[in-house]
Scaffold this active site. Structure first.
Site: not given
Length: 448
Positions: A383, A13
């Site tokens: 994230h 990510c």
């Protein structure tokens, strides 16, 4: 109005969020197109020396809808493979950082550029001192034709900027030669918050350029003055004094990447993440942080030379710390402060507040927000997601879209400007708005 997502290959990510942010910077895409189109050396280059720019260009064009693709989700594993050819060891099984990857990309692109032939001459000095000068503005006292300016400095990527380091002796007020250093992103620490006051991007920028005292520095001017006062040419020791040091922005880039340092350390030495919100605006004014060559003015009372927040002690006769255009933007700064999310800005639906910039004090270094990278989680796991502008419509490719998107790997949805400005930013991508004449066209219209 949406863009393709990116496949998560296992903790990738950090790469996906950065690619989405870079793809929203049209100047960077234009530079990649020009860079990859430049002729290579006659001897030829190994394929690995030119694969990064081509791979990156292909990915960013697809993410900005400049290339037709039938896939809703793209695979960016080709970029990791190229970086490994460049001897970067990037594991997809460990947590990585988007800001570190940004510097990996820019440094690798510079390495790729250095493999191209370059011939430097004295006109490069002129282009360095005035990086925005055009070829037609250069004159030469010769009957012959003007040699073309070397393309080496033109090939700098649009995130390339320069910092200035100013040193002024507090005793004799002598200024040392200004030192320059390059930067690809401004890494700003978050100062301690004041009770009851929100933290803004201006606070971080002021903290970055705030002056500091450096003790026990040899001052050549103080030593010279001391030597002139001695008899019979007696040798004296070097005079050590305290200097005032300050950073400024010597050259502002076309694309400005701002990194907010959210890593801190506890008293026990363990890493901690700072979660506080730093307010930022859709438009950013950088005039007061720009370094200008000091101009020695006659010593007369000038009402414009009043001290302000940006004026630091240890200067004299206009030498040094206060930028030349601080007075110019003083009125502007009172109307529009970077990071102060006023109601008029939040409710404007992306409309630029033209009334905040009278013609006499319109900012020269004005930037528009293009993307925001946000990190959710702590220092050990988390994230990355991206807020970015939707690509412009095919009917008007030079326009700037008012539609914002929220992207998390392969998930893409529309977002509002209020949601973007309310996020806890980690990376901010701004693009410079150049001409003052463009103010009339800065009103962003929503995509139909």
């Amino acid at each position: 109005g949406l863009v393709p997502g990116l496949l998560n290959l296992g903790n990738t990510c950090f790469m996906n969020s950065l690619l989405q942010g870079l793809s929203s910077c049209p100047s960077f895409l234009s530079w990649l197109e020009e860079f990859t189109a430049q002729p290579r050396s006659e001897q030829g280059q190994p394929s690995e020396h030119r694969s990064l720019s081509l791979t990156l260009l292909h990915l960013l064009r697809a993410l900005s809808c400049r290339e037709v693709t039938d896939d809703d989700v793209l695979d960016a594993s080709c970029l990791l493979e190229v970086l490994r050819i460049y001897r970067w060891q990037i594991s997809t099984f460990e947590e990585q950082d988007a800001h570190e990857l940004f510097h990996v990309l820019t440094s690798s692109l510079e390495d790729e550029r250095d493999h191209q032939p370059r011939v430097t001459h004295l006109f490069d000095v002129h282009s360095l001192e005035q990086p925005e000068i055009t070829q037609k503005q250069i004159t030469c006292r010769t009957r012959g034709s003007l040699p073309p300016m070397s393309s080496h400095w033109k090939s700098q990527h649009p995130f390339h900027g320069r910092l200035t380091s100013n040193m002024v002796c507090k005793h004799c007020e002598h200024q040392s030669p200004v030192r320059y250093d390059t930067f690809d992103s401004l890494s700003l620490s978050i100062p301690a918050a004041m009770w009851g006051r929100p933290m803004t991007l201006d606070h971080c920028l002021h903290h970055f350029i705030s002056s500091e005292s450096v003790k026990d520095v040899v001052c050549d001017n103080c030593t010279k003055i001391q030597a002139e006062g001695t008899l019979n040419g007696q040798s004296i020791e070097n005079q050590r004094t305290t200097f005032v040091k300050q950073l400024k922005l010597g050259k502002l880039p076309q694309c400005l990447c701002i990194h907010l340092q959210r890593l801190s350390w506890s008293n026990q030495g363990t890493p901690l993440k700072r979660h506080e919100h730093v307010q930022f605006n859709e438009f950013l004014i950088m005039d007061i942080y720009k370094y200008h060559i000091p101009v020695h003015k006659p010593s007369r009372n000038d009402p414009n030379q009043k001290s302000s927040e940006e004026t630091k002690p240890g200067t004299k006769d206009g030498v040094a710390v206060k930028p030349a255009d601080a007075e110019q933007t003083h009125g502007t700064k009172s109307l529009l402060v970077n990071g102060a999310c006023s109601t008029s800005l939040l409710m404007s639906s992306g409309t630029f507040p033209l009334t905040a910039f009278p013609e006499c004090s319109s900012p020269v270094y004005l930037y528009r927000l293009m993307a925001v990278v946000v990190h959710h989680g702590d220092m050990h796991s988390g994230h990355f997601v991206t807020y970015r502008r939707s690509p412009p419509s095919s009917k008007n490719p030079l326009s700037v879209s008012n539609q914002w998107l929220w992207i998390s790997d392969d998930t893409v949805r529309k977002a509002s400007l209020q949601e973007v400005l309310s996020s806890s930013a980690y990376l901010l991508f701004y693009e410079r708005v150049h001409s003052r004449v463009q103010h009339q066209s800065l009103e962003l219209r929503p995509e139909e």
